[in-house]
Scaffold this active site. Structure first.
Site, PDB file in Angstrom:
ATOM      1  CB  THR A 168       5.469   0.057   6.041  1.00  0.00           C
ATOM      2  OG1 THR A 168       4.884   0.483   4.841  1.00  0.00           O
ATOM      3  CG2 THR A 168       6.949  -0.106   5.851  1.00  0.00           C
ATOM      4  NE  ARG A 196       5.666  -1.507  -5.061  1.00  0.00           N
ATOM      5  CZ  ARG A 196       5.557  -1.111  -3.800  1.00  0.00           C
ATOM      6  NH1 ARG A 196       5.963  -1.895  -2.826  1.00  0.00           N
ATOM      7  NH2 ARG A 196       5.053   0.065  -3.514  1.00  0.00           N
ATOM      8  CB  VAL A 197      11.824  -2.364  -5.069  1.00  0.00           C
ATOM      9  CG1 VAL A 197      12.425  -1.762  -3.808  1.00  0.00           C
ATOM     10  CG2 VAL A 197      12.427  -3.742  -5.336  1.00  0.00           C
ATOM     11  N   GLY A 198       9.293  -0.880  -3.400  1.00  0.00           N
ATOM     12  CA  GLY A 198       8.707   0.397  -3.004  1.00  0.00           C
ATOM     13  C   GLY A 198       9.714   1.289  -2.301  1.00  0.00           C
ATOM     14  CG  ASP A 199       8.248   3.711   0.931  1.00  0.00           C
ATOM     15  OD1 ASP A 199       8.473   4.016   2.118  1.00  0.00           O
ATOM     16  OD2 ASP A 199       7.296   2.975   0.612  1.00  0.00           O
ATOM     17  CB  THR A 219       3.947   3.575   6.865  1.00  0.00           C
ATOM     18  OG1 THR A 219       3.052   2.584   6.340  1.00  0.00           O
ATOM     19  CG2 THR A 219       3.153   4.569   7.695  1.00  0.00           C
ATOM     20  N   GLY A 220       3.104   4.088   3.862  1.00  0.00           N
ATOM     21  CA  GLY A 220       2.108   4.633   2.948  1.00  0.00           C
ATOM     22  C   GLY A 220       2.270   4.115   1.541  1.00  0.00           C
ATOM     23  CG  HIS A 221       0.766   4.903  -3.067  1.00  0.00           C
ATOM     24  ND1 HIS A 221       1.170   5.720  -4.092  1.00  0.00           N
ATOM     25  CD2 HIS A 221       0.378   3.739  -3.642  1.00  0.00           C
ATOM     26  CE1 HIS A 221       1.020   5.075  -5.250  1.00  0.00           C
ATOM     27  NE2 HIS A 221       0.533   3.878  -5.004  1.00  0.00           N
ATOM     28  N   GLY A 222       3.904   3.483  -1.514  1.00  0.00           N
ATOM     29  CA  GLY A 222       5.346   3.476  -1.775  1.00  0.00           C
ATOM     30  C   GLY A 222       5.787   4.311  -2.959  1.00  0.00           C
TER      31      GLY A 222
END
Length: 308
Positions: A168, A196-199, A219-222
């Site tokens: 990110t 797909r939508v993340g954080d 940032t990271g695993h959404g």
């Protein structure tokens, strides 16, 4: 008020040696751009938008023209921005064929009564605002085409490694008037399902800004970040009197212990202190303040240079 801008280029499992210098230069370039905006009297929102735009335009980073590809080999991007002055926010998700989603997110914040537009609605709004579309191919890099093929091959063989998909870009800033802001932008995770939508576009997960506390970009695993509301959770700890470092350690530690989720955060306080923390193997970052830029990629490694 001592203005400051901090940027990150995404949590990562490890960055190949041949890319490290390009990543370092890109992250310093973004921090410098944000700092120069603040130095000239620009707002925190201007600075985070400017810094993130530089990273979206750099193919080394997973945002804009370096975005990873979904399972159909297409780019779908998410972004959000927030002003700590009045909590005004703008976000977009599943955006295609636009060079700078962060600019579109800011327009959502300033030109609509809404906070969040997605997919076709976001595209129609972009057109109405005069944002030019770019050809799909312009946002796709050869490196990401190869990565997608590798990921599809490995997925057949085993469960994909969460560590790989942490890219990110983001920025936080405090301006000379005491306003804070954040901006975060991403292409998401490689080989993700369409839609797909993340954080990243979710206020409170991908970032948060409140003049009474500070600003953060994550940032990271959404999916993990969404489940713990990482951004707001970290600032909650700051509200409770923790230092920025303590707050970051607590929230990242909670996400890791509860979900095995890895990530990173950049923070600026209302007083102008800043912090960078991560649990992934590395996180490119840079912070510009008082005429100097501090930067790093791996744990325990920081370099400082004078700003031009």
């Amino acid at each position: 008020m001592n203005f400051v801008v901090v940027v990150h280029g995404g949590g990562a499992s490890s960055i190949a040696k041949d890319r490290k210098e390009r990543v370092r230069q890109g992250i310093i370039r973004a921090a410098t751009a944000g700092y120069n905006i603040l130095k000239e009297g620009g707002s925190a929102v201007d600075a985070v938008e400017g810094a993130v735009t530089v990273l979206e335009d750099d193919p080394e980073f997973n945002a804009g023209c370096g975005s990873v590809l979904n399972t159909n080999g297409e780019v779908e991007m998410d972004a959000s921005i927030m002003s700590g002055n009045d909590l005004s926010s703008g976000a977009v998700s599943a955006v295609q064929c636009i060079a700078n989603p962060i600019k579109l997110a800011r327009l959502v914040m300033e030109k609509t009564p809404h906070c969040f537009l997605t997919d076709q609605g976001a595209a129609k709004f972009a057109a109405a605002m005069g944002i030019p579309t770019v050809p799909r191919e312009q946002l796709i890099t050869e490196r990401n085409i190869k990565h997608l093929q590798k990921e599809k091959h490995e997925k057949c063989a085993q469960k994909p490694d969460q560590q790989k998909n942490l890219g990110t870009v983001g920025a936080v800033a405090l301006d000379c008037k005491g306003n804070v802001a954040y901006a975060t932008s991403t292409g998401g995770i490689m080989n993700k399902m369409v839609g797909r939508v993340g954080d990243t576009p979710c206020i409170g997960s991908g970032g948060y800004a409140d003049n009474a506390i500070g600003a953060i970009s994550t940032t990271g695993h959404g999916e993990s970040i969404l489940k713990v509301n990482l951004a707001r959770l970290t600032l909650f700890h700051v509200e409770q009197g923790k230092t920025l470092e303590e707050a970051a350690d607590l929230s990242l530690g909670y996400m890791k212990s509860k979900l095995k989720g890895l990530g990173g955060v950049i923070l600026v306080s209302k007083a102008g202190d800043w912090a960078v923390k991560w649990t992934s193997a590395s996180m490119p970052w840079a912070a510009a303040k008082d005429g100097k830029v501090h930067s790093g990629i791996d744990l325990g490694e920081t370099s400082t240079t004078d700003l031009p």
